[in-house]
Design an enzyme around this catalytic site. Structure first.
Site, mmCIF file in Angstrom:
data_model
loop_
_atom_site.group_PDB
_atom_site.id
_atom_site.type_symbol
_atom_site.label_atom_id
_atom_site.label_comp_id
_atom_site.label_asym_id
_atom_site.label_seq_id
_atom_site.Cartn_x
_atom_site.Cartn_y
_atom_site.Cartn_z
ATOM 1 N N GLU A 128 56.400 25.873 11.328
ATOM 2 C CA GLU A 128 57.848 25.606 11.217
ATOM 3 C C GLU A 128 58.461 24.978 12.460
ATOM 4 O O GLU A 128 59.527 25.380 12.911
ATOM 5 C CB GLU A 128 58.586 26.906 10.847
ATOM 6 C CG GLU A 128 58.077 27.491 9.538
ATOM 7 C CD GLU A 128 58.753 28.820 9.156
ATOM 8 O OE1 GLU A 128 59.664 29.274 9.859
ATOM 9 O OE2 GLU A 128 58.344 29.391 8.124
ATOM 10 N N ASN A 171 51.859 24.157 9.441
ATOM 11 C CA ASN A 171 52.429 24.825 8.270
ATOM 12 C C ASN A 171 53.958 24.770 8.327
ATOM 13 O O ASN A 171 54.559 25.001 9.381
ATOM 14 C CB ASN A 171 51.975 26.304 8.291
ATOM 15 C CG ASN A 171 52.280 27.066 7.016
ATOM 16 O OD1 ASN A 171 51.910 26.632 5.926
ATOM 17 N ND2 ASN A 171 52.947 28.209 7.137
ATOM 18 N N HIS A 208 58.122 27.785 -0.994
ATOM 19 C CA HIS A 208 59.114 28.786 -1.410
ATOM 20 C C HIS A 208 60.135 28.042 -2.283
ATOM 21 O O HIS A 208 61.051 27.403 -1.767
ATOM 22 C CB HIS A 208 59.800 29.403 -0.188
ATOM 23 C CG HIS A 208 58.874 30.188 0.687
ATOM 24 N ND1 HIS A 208 58.263 31.346 0.266
ATOM 25 C CD2 HIS A 208 58.456 29.991 1.965
ATOM 26 C CE1 HIS A 208 57.506 31.829 1.249
ATOM 27 N NE2 HIS A 208 57.604 31.022 2.290
ATOM 28 N N GLU A 236 52.407 29.705 0.853
ATOM 29 C CA GLU A 236 53.293 30.875 0.727
ATOM 30 C C GLU A 236 54.065 30.826 -0.593
ATOM 31 O O GLU A 236 55.259 31.124 -0.642
ATOM 32 C CB GLU A 236 54.287 30.933 1.902
ATOM 33 C CG GLU A 236 53.615 30.939 3.263
ATOM 34 C CD GLU A 236 54.590 31.053 4.445
ATOM 35 O OE1 GLU A 236 55.797 31.324 4.226
ATOM 36 O OE2 GLU A 236 54.147 30.851 5.585
ATOM 37 N N ASP A 238 56.092 31.191 -3.797
ATOM 38 C CA ASP A 238 56.897 32.095 -4.623
ATOM 39 C C ASP A 238 58.009 31.262 -5.240
ATOM 40 O O ASP A 238 58.419 30.249 -4.661
ATOM 41 C CB ASP A 238 57.418 33.324 -3.860
ATOM 42 C CG ASP A 238 58.103 33.019 -2.546
ATOM 43 O OD1 ASP A 238 58.580 31.883 -2.349
ATOM 44 O OD2 ASP A 238 58.187 33.928 -1.699
HETATM 45 O O1 G3I Z 1 57.884 46.058 11.516
HETATM 46 C C1 G3I Z 1 59.263 46.388 11.504
HETATM 47 C C2 G3I Z 1 59.457 47.854 11.377
HETATM 48 O O2 G3I Z 1 58.920 48.478 12.505
HETATM 49 C C3 G3I Z 1 60.946 48.129 11.245
HETATM 50 O O3 G3I Z 1 61.168 49.491 11.042
HETATM 51 C C4 G3I Z 1 61.532 47.366 10.073
HETATM 52 C C5 G3I Z 1 63.024 47.543 9.941
HETATM 53 O O4 G3I Z 1 63.653 46.371 9.507
HETATM 54 O O5 G3I Z 1 61.306 46.010 10.293
HETATM 55 C C6 G3I Z 1 59.920 45.685 10.349
HETATM 56 O O6 G3I Z 1 59.789 44.346 10.572
HETATM 57 C C7 G3I Z 1 60.074 43.492 9.483
HETATM 58 C C8 G3I Z 1 58.797 42.758 9.116
HETATM 59 O O7 G3I Z 1 59.073 41.802 8.123
HETATM 60 C C9 G3I Z 1 57.701 43.667 8.611
HETATM 61 O O8 G3I Z 1 58.099 44.294 7.434
HETATM 62 C C10 G3I Z 1 61.157 42.545 9.892
HETATM 63 O O9 G3I Z 1 62.375 43.222 10.071
HETATM 64 C C11 G3I Z 1 61.321 41.467 8.850
HETATM 65 O O10 G3I Z 1 62.200 40.462 9.376
HETATM 66 C C12 G3I Z 1 59.981 40.825 8.564
HETATM 67 O O11 G3I Z 1 60.178 39.830 7.573
HETATM 68 C C13 G3I Z 1 59.127 38.905 7.469
HETATM 69 C C14 G3I Z 1 59.625 37.512 7.799
HETATM 70 O O12 G3I Z 1 58.581 36.586 7.592
HETATM 71 C C15 G3I Z 1 60.093 37.421 9.232
HETATM 72 O O13 G3I Z 1 60.419 36.121 9.584
HETATM 73 C C16 G3I Z 1 58.632 38.955 6.029
HETATM 74 O O14 G3I Z 1 58.011 40.205 5.790
HETATM 75 C C17 G3I Z 1 57.618 37.820 5.791
HETATM 76 O O15 G3I Z 1 57.346 37.730 4.409
HETATM 77 C C18 G3I Z 1 58.205 36.515 6.244
HETATM 78 O O16 G3I Z 1 57.227 35.517 6.061
HETATM 79 C C19 G3I Z 1 57.608 34.186 6.450
HETATM 80 C C20 G3I Z 1 56.377 33.494 6.949
HETATM 81 O O17 G3I Z 1 55.780 34.230 7.994
HETATM 82 C C21 G3I Z 1 56.682 32.082 7.418
HETATM 83 N N1 G3I Z 1 57.372 31.333 6.384
HETATM 84 C C22 G3I Z 1 58.540 31.975 5.799
HETATM 85 C C23 G3I Z 1 58.207 33.371 5.289
HETATM 86 C C24 G3I Z 1 59.418 34.015 4.635
HETATM 87 O O18 G3I Z 1 60.425 34.234 5.558
#
Ligand code: G3I
Length: 303
Positions: A128, A171, A208, A236, A238
């Site tokens: 990105e 990516n 996406h 990715e 969806d």
């Molecule tokens: O790990 C912490 C945890 O300790 C905490 O208690 C909790 C409370 O919010 O947050 C947890 O972290 C979260 C993490 O996912 C793991 O679940 C983050 O807040 C959350 O922001 C994070 O979101 C991820 C996101 O990327 C972050 O940018 C999504 O799961 C994940 O699906 C998403 O994936 C991205 C790709 O990497 C890149 N392309 C876009 C895609 C969708 O955004």
């Protein structure tokens, strides 16, 4: 074949999913994971905030769990991701000295890649880096702002020398529409890398999608990148509301392009999705196959 991974394998492709380490204790989840997919991508566990939360202190616990589990199930692994402006620890974001940042970036790449050397089929080396909107240029980030546009080339060169067997991917999202400025910006980057011999093997298109599914020219985008001499991967996938036709046309576009080597959906059940309220995946909250599942499988020739 009667599963996504086995059917994709018939044309030499993979069909993968994002996996979250925190869900590996859920039996419904792991049953589907083991049955349907032959590639996995750690959803968050290989990102910089997870692997190097403070400088030089690496934590591979959750990523190891995913990689070891995948290996035990006979699945291949995509690495996601080495250099990204998001989910980046504050200590990296606050570096202002170019030599320091270059050293930090190279050390991160080599340490993470070496940990999984030989076990990752494709790495998202840079994720990105391009801006949204009409500019077609790189977005502002600590990497671009401190190191200049050349940070991408630097990252790919370091990655190649660390694990020469892994496919090295750029990516991004919103690069599925061939006419988008962002798509053209990435295209120019890849063309330039190929022309100058900078190592790059693949472009990951995140895919996406909204409920309309892929743009009508999606296959053109895939084949245009492929014509530069790189593989393309849908990394990715969806789709809001998971319309069966939208999944089928996405899958068909990949199958129609010889260098489209695999598809990854970004989660298993709707409840596992980062956009859960849109029910964008192939399995419902109970783990049942949705109509989109059937449609994706039959689009590959499976039953
Ligand atoms: O790990 C912490 C945890 O300790 C905490 O208690 C909790 C409370 O919010 O947050 C947890 O972290 C979260 C993490 O996912 C793991 O679940 C983050 O807040 C959350 O922001 C994070 O979101 C991820 C996101 O990327 C972050 O940018 C999504 O799961 C994940 O699906 C998403 O994936 C991205 C790709 O990497 C890149 N392309 C876009 C895609 C969708 O955004």
């Amino acid at each position: 074949a009667s599963t996504l991974g086995a059917q994709a394998a018939q044309s030499g492709r993979y069909f993968g999913t994002a996996v979250a380490a925190g869900r590996l204790g859920d039996g419904t989840y792991t049953t589907i994971l083991g049955r349907e997919f032959n590639s996995v991508t750690p959803e968050n566990e290989m990102k910089w905030d997870a692997t190097e939360p403070s400088r030089g202190r690496f934590n591979f616990g959750p990523a190891d769990q995913i990689v070891n589990g995948a290996t035990a199930r006979g699945q291949r692994v995509r690495g996601h991701t080495l250099v990204w402006h998001s989910q980046l620890p504050g200590w990296v974001n606050s570096i202002r000295d170019a030599n320091t940042l270059r050293g930090v970036m190279n050390n991160h790449i080599t340490t993470v890649m070496n940990r999984y050397k030989g076990r990752i089929h494709s790495w998202d080396v840079v994720n990105e880096a391009f801006a949204d909107g009409p500019s077609g240029q790189l977005r502002s980030s600590v990497f671009r702002d401190v190191l200049g546009n050349g940070f991408i080339e630097q990252a790919f060169r370091t990655a190649r020398s660390t694990d020469p067997a892994a496919k090295l991917c750029y990516n991004d999202y919103n690069i599925e529409d061939w006419n988008a400025a962002k798509t053209q910006g990435v295209y120019r980057l890849v063309r330039d890398f190929k022309a100058r011999g900078v190592p790059i093997d693949c472009v990951g298109l995140q895919a996406h999608f909204g409920a309309g599914g892929p743009p009508a020219n999606f296959q053109t985008t895939l084949s245009s990148f492929a014509a530069l001499g790189v593989d393309v991967q849908i990394t990715e996938l969806d789709i809001a509301q998971a319309p069966p036709n939208a999944y089928a046309s996405t899958v068909r576009a990949c199958l129609n392009v010889a260098r489209c080597t695999g598809i990854t959906v970004w989660g298993i059940r709707d409840s596992d999705s980062w956009r859960a309220s849109e029910n964008p995946l192939l399995f419902d909250r109970g783990g049942n196959k949705k109509p989109a599942y059937r449609s994706a499988l039959t689009a590959m020739g499976g039953t």
